[in-house]
Design an enzyme around this catalytic site. Structure first.
Site, PDB file in Angstrom:
ATOM      1  N   TRP A 277      -9.656   0.906  13.730  1.00 56.01           N
ATOM      2  CA  TRP A 277      -8.901   0.616  12.480  1.00 56.01           C
ATOM      3  C   TRP A 277      -7.863  -0.419  13.131  1.00 56.01           C
ATOM      4  O   TRP A 277      -6.693   0.068  13.651  1.00 56.01           O
ATOM      5  CB  TRP A 277      -8.117   1.570  11.825  1.00 56.01           C
ATOM      6  CG  TRP A 277      -7.374   1.173  10.432  1.00 56.01           C
ATOM      7  CD1 TRP A 277      -8.111   1.206   9.229  1.00 56.01           C
ATOM      8  CD2 TRP A 277      -6.293   1.059  10.259  1.00 56.01           C
ATOM      9  NE1 TRP A 277      -7.224   0.767   8.306  1.00 56.01           N
ATOM     10  CE2 TRP A 277      -6.024   0.530   8.948  1.00 56.01           C
ATOM     11  CE3 TRP A 277      -5.026   0.868  11.018  1.00 56.01           C
ATOM     12  CZ2 TRP A 277      -4.898   0.291   8.428  1.00 56.01           C
ATOM     13  CZ3 TRP A 277      -3.810   0.647  10.280  1.00 56.01           C
ATOM     14  CH2 TRP A 277      -3.790   0.298   9.067  1.00 56.01           C
TER      15      TRP A 277
ATOM     16  N   ASN B 234      -5.963   5.125  20.663  1.00 54.00           N
ATOM     17  CA  ASN B 234      -5.542   5.255  19.211  1.00 54.00           C
ATOM     18  C   ASN B 234      -4.309   5.447  18.994  1.00 54.00           C
ATOM     19  O   ASN B 234      -3.437   6.216  19.703  1.00 54.00           O
ATOM     20  CB  ASN B 234      -6.337   6.549  18.616  1.00 54.00           C
ATOM     21  CG  ASN B 234      -5.834   6.984  17.293  1.00 54.00           C
ATOM     22  OD1 ASN B 234      -5.283   6.050  16.700  1.00 54.00           O
ATOM     23  ND2 ASN B 234      -5.876   8.212  16.943  1.00 54.00           N
ATOM     24  N   GLY B 235      -3.484   4.390  18.367  1.00 55.82           N
ATOM     25  CA  GLY B 235      -2.057   4.496  18.026  1.00 55.82           C
ATOM     26  C   GLY B 235      -1.514   3.166  18.369  1.00 55.82           C
ATOM     27  O   GLY B 235      -2.080   2.218  18.243  1.00 55.82           O
TER      28      GLY B 235
ATOM     29  N   GLU C  91      -2.768  10.445  -9.675  1.00 54.88           N
ATOM     30  CA  GLU C  91      -3.752  10.869  -8.675  1.00 54.88           C
ATOM     31  C   GLU C  91      -5.239   9.811  -9.211  1.00 54.88           C
ATOM     32  O   GLU C  91      -5.947   9.554  -8.385  1.00 54.88           O
ATOM     33  CB  GLU C  91      -4.230  12.342  -8.378  1.00 54.88           C
ATOM     34  CG  GLU C  91      -5.259  12.747  -7.922  1.00 54.88           C
ATOM     35  CD  GLU C  91      -5.377  12.301  -6.078  1.00 54.88           C
ATOM     36  OE1 GLU C  91      -4.299  11.927  -5.707  1.00 54.88           O
ATOM     37  OE2 GLU C  91      -6.310  12.532  -5.454  1.00 54.88           O
TER      38      GLU C  91
ATOM     39  N   HIS D 165       8.357   1.669 -22.472  1.00 50.05           N
ATOM     40  CA  HIS D 165       9.429   0.905 -21.621  1.00 50.05           C
ATOM     41  C   HIS D 165       8.976  -0.163 -20.898  1.00 50.05           C
ATOM     42  O   HIS D 165       9.439  -0.475 -19.995  1.00 50.05           O
ATOM     43  CB  HIS D 165      10.150   1.790 -20.862  1.00 50.05           C
ATOM     44  CG  HIS D 165      10.867   3.056 -21.530  1.00 50.05           C
ATOM     45  ND1 HIS D 165      11.974   2.892 -22.399  1.00 50.05           N
ATOM     46  CD2 HIS D 165      10.279   4.288 -21.856  1.00 50.05           C
ATOM     47  CE1 HIS D 165      12.432   3.830 -23.203  1.00 50.05           C
ATOM     48  NE2 HIS D 165      11.437   4.827 -22.519  1.00 50.05           N
TER      49      HIS D 165
ATOM     50  N   LYS E 289      -8.944   7.269   6.930  1.00 44.88           N
ATOM     51  CA  LYS E 289      -8.808   8.713   6.281  1.00 44.88           C
ATOM     52  C   LYS E 289      -7.302   9.091   7.001  1.00 44.88           C
ATOM     53  O   LYS E 289      -6.607   9.677   6.290  1.00 44.88           O
ATOM     54  CB  LYS E 289      -9.863   9.581   6.901  1.00 44.88           C
ATOM     55  CG  LYS E 289      -9.597  10.686   6.478  1.00 44.88           C
ATOM     56  CD  LYS E 289     -10.165  10.967   5.303  1.00 44.88           C
ATOM     57  CE  LYS E 289     -10.050  12.574   4.468  1.00 44.88           C
ATOM     58  NZ  LYS E 289      -9.876  12.519   3.184  1.00 44.88           N
TER      59      LYS E 289
HETATM   60  O1  M6R Z   1      -3.929  13.496   5.520  1.00 44.23           O
HETATM   61  P1  M6R Z   1      -2.796  13.206   4.706  1.00 44.23           P
HETATM   62  O2  M6R Z   1      -3.087  14.321   3.504  1.00 44.23           O
HETATM   63  O3  M6R Z   1      -1.540  13.407   5.232  1.00 44.23           O
HETATM   64  O4  M6R Z   1      -3.060  11.718   4.307  1.00 44.23           O
HETATM   65  C1  M6R Z   1      -2.074  11.131   3.147  1.00 44.23           C
HETATM   66  C2  M6R Z   1      -2.564   9.828   2.497  1.00 44.23           C
HETATM   67  O5  M6R Z   1      -2.970   9.014   3.649  1.00 44.23           O
HETATM   68  C3  M6R Z   1      -3.931  10.356   1.694  1.00 44.23           C
HETATM   69  O6  M6R Z   1      -3.778  11.268   0.826  1.00 44.23           O
HETATM   70  C4  M6R Z   1      -4.571   8.945   1.111  1.00 44.23           C
HETATM   71  O7  M6R Z   1      -3.711   8.640   0.125  1.00 44.23           O
HETATM   72  C5  M6R Z   1      -6.042   9.283   0.494  1.00 44.23           C
HETATM   73  N1  M6R Z   1      -6.740   8.049   0.800  1.00 44.23           N
HETATM   74  C6  M6R Z   1      -6.036   9.449  -0.645  1.00 44.23           C
HETATM   75  O8  M6R Z   1      -7.402   9.435  -1.314  1.00 44.23           O
END
Ligand code: M6R
Length: 612
Positions: free
Chosen positions: A74, A100-101, A485, A508, A607
């Site tokens: 990524w 990674n990082g 959400e 508003h 992810k």
């Molecule tokens: O692993 P995490 O729960 O800390 O991740 C947080 C967000 O990156 C994660 O929830 C992201 O918004 C998802 N793609 C939402 O579906």
């Protein structure tokens, strides 16, 4: 962000690494690469695109070797192209590295190395690290592992790395800081990966590397030390999931599988925590910090994305049952303010992956200020779960789809249990009410099971509105986070602009957007703001808006006004949020599929966001 796999043992490394990378593609999928060590020499392939593109690129090329490393990227520094893909090789060819990082001081290091004659072929920070390691190795005449340690001491930033040195070709060196790495220990073979999924077919024995740990992995042994050379006696743990859990199991996509898994994942979340008479809860993970929780002056909930939405629901739950003031913060904002926190505050950090960089940094800040930190994580052994003072695992099982679904419902379930548990401990809830609420919560998996049987009704709505350019999601009370959400799910996987709002805020501003082309999704379940939301629906209808309403089963009033209704089970409490979100997950899924989007790997996303 980026997935890493390394292998050293007696098997052909190529299939182990390629299959492992496929399991890590959720972490990034801009480019992929592999280095195999054949006859003590590295053979490298790398290409823009996915792991399947890498396989095509390798074709009938040399795939020999019993050790090697792979990477799925990524992009952070440098656009995703063949050249910037990992592995990277140091200027004189001594070191091969996957990373990674982010090396934050890479530009400073690059200038220093350039002044000593180093040149660079890529735009990446990783190549700088490769050259730094090589420079130290050649200049200081130390071992490869010592060169890596010394180089890492000069690095500011985050790294999970696997390194190979051509002069010491029977070992891999791995190290981490703020980016996860797990060593898998098999019989005469070792694995190293960003999480355990690449090697669950081969071993369930793992060692989670800690920050600034370095592992020297040879053919017959692993030695772990800190980058300052102190020996680490790492604990070998057993992982708790098997290969089946990370396969699609007959579903077209992981996201759909994970939506349909929610009855099971919630039962797993409740297992051992809700007793058979529904009269008590066991939350062993927070017992050591219960005095802190009971006496907390304030709770601060931090998280990102979907986890932040779960936190907003937590606010309703803790205020209602635990009667404690709550603030919910984006971890990324919290960490850069100068928040007023002290030892009377309790911080609850929510994260599916347990690796989100912003959430991790927020925890570190909170701990520095003396607050007690409780983690709600899904991934066992993750960085956040290890750095917190106490925690509750969600036990939702591996979530592979980039769009979070079952992790959200599991997080909200854990928050509900915590709020009830604290509320009861503070005598805010009678024994009778406690049993009633636990019974209601415990009924959710069965209710979702029934609800999922009506998925075709959601598909029908998706078919009608798949070509819309904008969606508005409105809800009140505990259904406001559900609206947020729902909007997030739609935008991240279908690339349709969607906004979530508290329904009463519509007048508003957002009401100006409403016309006959704007689908407005109301989460209009029957609770104390039901009458108010009915008025909001009328306001939208008066402006020719299209109303899709999520309603409690048997609802007549909203059903008479809305263009489409999707029924969900009726609850009198915030538990209703757990079922109301399900049709919204399905709606975004079906719309994304109908638009031809890559549901499990949406563009630009990853992810686990382990960079700022
Ligand atoms: O692993 P995490 O729960 O800390 O991740 C947080 C967000 O990156 C994660 O929830 C992201 O918004 C998802 N793609 C939402 O579906």
């Amino acid at each position: 962000m980026c997935g890493i796999v390394g292998y050293i043992g007696y098997r052909d490394a190529y299939p182990v690494i390629i299959n492992g990378l496929k399991r890590l593609e959720y972490r990034g999928y801009d480019s992929a690469g592999i280095a195999l060590v054949d006859n003590l020499k590295p053979v490298i392939y790398k290409v823009k695109g996915k792991v399947s593109d890498l396989e095509t690129f390798v074709g009938d090329g040399n795939r020999n070797g019993y050790m090697g490393m792979g990477h799925t990227r990524w992009a952070t520094h440098g656009e995703p192209n063949d050249n910037n893909a990992h592995p990277h090789v140091s200027m004189n060819g001594k070191f091969v590295i996957v990373h990674n990082g982010i090396i934050e001081n890479y530009s400073f290091l690059k200038k220093k190395l350039a002044s000593r004659g180093y040149s660079f072929k890529t735009d990446t920070d990783t190549e700088v690290l490769a050259n730094l390691i090589e420079y130290i190795y050649l200049f200081a005449k130390v071992s490869a592992a010592d060169a890596v340690s010394l180089a890492l001491r000069k690095v500011v930033g985050a790294y999970g790395i696997v390194v190979f040195c051509v002069d010491e070709p029977e070992q891999l060196i791995a190290a981490r800081k703020s980016s996860p790495l797990v060593v898998g220990i098999g019989q005469n073979e070792y694995f190293i990966a960003s999480d355990a999924s690449p090697f669950v077919d081969y071993t369930n024995q793992v060692v989670y590397l800690d920050d600034e740990n370095l592992a020297v992995i040879g053919k017959g042994a692993v030695q772990i030390k800190t980058i300052k050379n102190d020996i680490v006696n790492a604990e070998v743990r057993k992982i708790d999931f098997d290969a089946e859990e990370i396969e699609k199991g007959g579903f077209d996509h992981f996201m759909l599988k994970e939506i349909f898994e929610q009855p099971k994942s919630l039962r797993d979340t409740f297992r051992g925590r809700i007793d058979e008479h529904h009269s008590s809860l066991q939350l062993g993970g927070i017992m050591p910090v219960m005095p802190k929780l009971i006496n907390a002056r304030r709770l601060i909930i931090v998280g990102c994305g979907t986890s932040w939405h779960a936190g907003l629901l937590g606010e309703y739950l803790f205020e209602e049952y635990a009667r404690v003031p709550v603030e919910v913060e984006y971890a990324s904002e919290f960490r850069y303010r100068n928040p007023i926190i002290n030892s009377e505050d309790v911080v609850i950090a929510i994260s599916q992956s347990g690796e989100t960089a912003d959430t991790l940094a927020a925890i570190q800040l909170a701990k520095k200020c003396g607050a007690c930190v409780i983690a709600i994580c899904n991934v066992v052994g993750s960085s956040i779960s290890r750095v917190a003072d106490a925690g509750v695992y969600t036990h939702a099982g591996p979530e592979i789809g980039v769009a979070s679904t079952k992790a959200f419902t599991a997080q909200v379930s854990v928050l509900t249990m915590m709020a009830l548990f604290i509320g009861r401990a503070k005598f805010n809830i009678s024994a009778e009410k406690y049993t009633e609420l636990i019974t209601e919560l415990n009924s959710v998996p069965e209710k979702i099971e029934e609800l999922l049987k009506t998925a075709s009704a959601v598909k029908h709505v998706a078919e009608k509105y798949k070509d819309s350019s904008n969606f508005l999601y409105l809800g009140r009370g505990c259904y406001y986070p559900v609206a947020l959400e729902g909007a997030l799910k739609l935008k991240e996987i279908s690339y349709i602009h969607a906004e979530g709002y508290p329904a009463a805020e519509m007048k508003h501003g957002p009401i100006a957007l409403i016309d006959e082309k704007m689908p407005v999704i109301f989460i209009a379940c029957q609770d104390k703001s039901y009458e108010k939301i009915v008025s909001n629906i009328q306001e939208v209808k008066a402006r020719k808006g299209v109303v899709i309403a999520i309603v409690s089963e048997g609802d007549k009033t909203v059903s008479a006004m809305a263009d489409h209704v999707l029924e969900v089970p009726k609850f009198n409490t915030a538990v209703g949020a757990l079922t109301a979100v399900v049709p919204l997950q399905l709606l975004s899924y079906y719309i994304a599929v109908m638009r031809g989007c890559n549901v499990d790997q949406p563009r630009n996303l990853a992810k686990s966001v382990t960079v700022e």
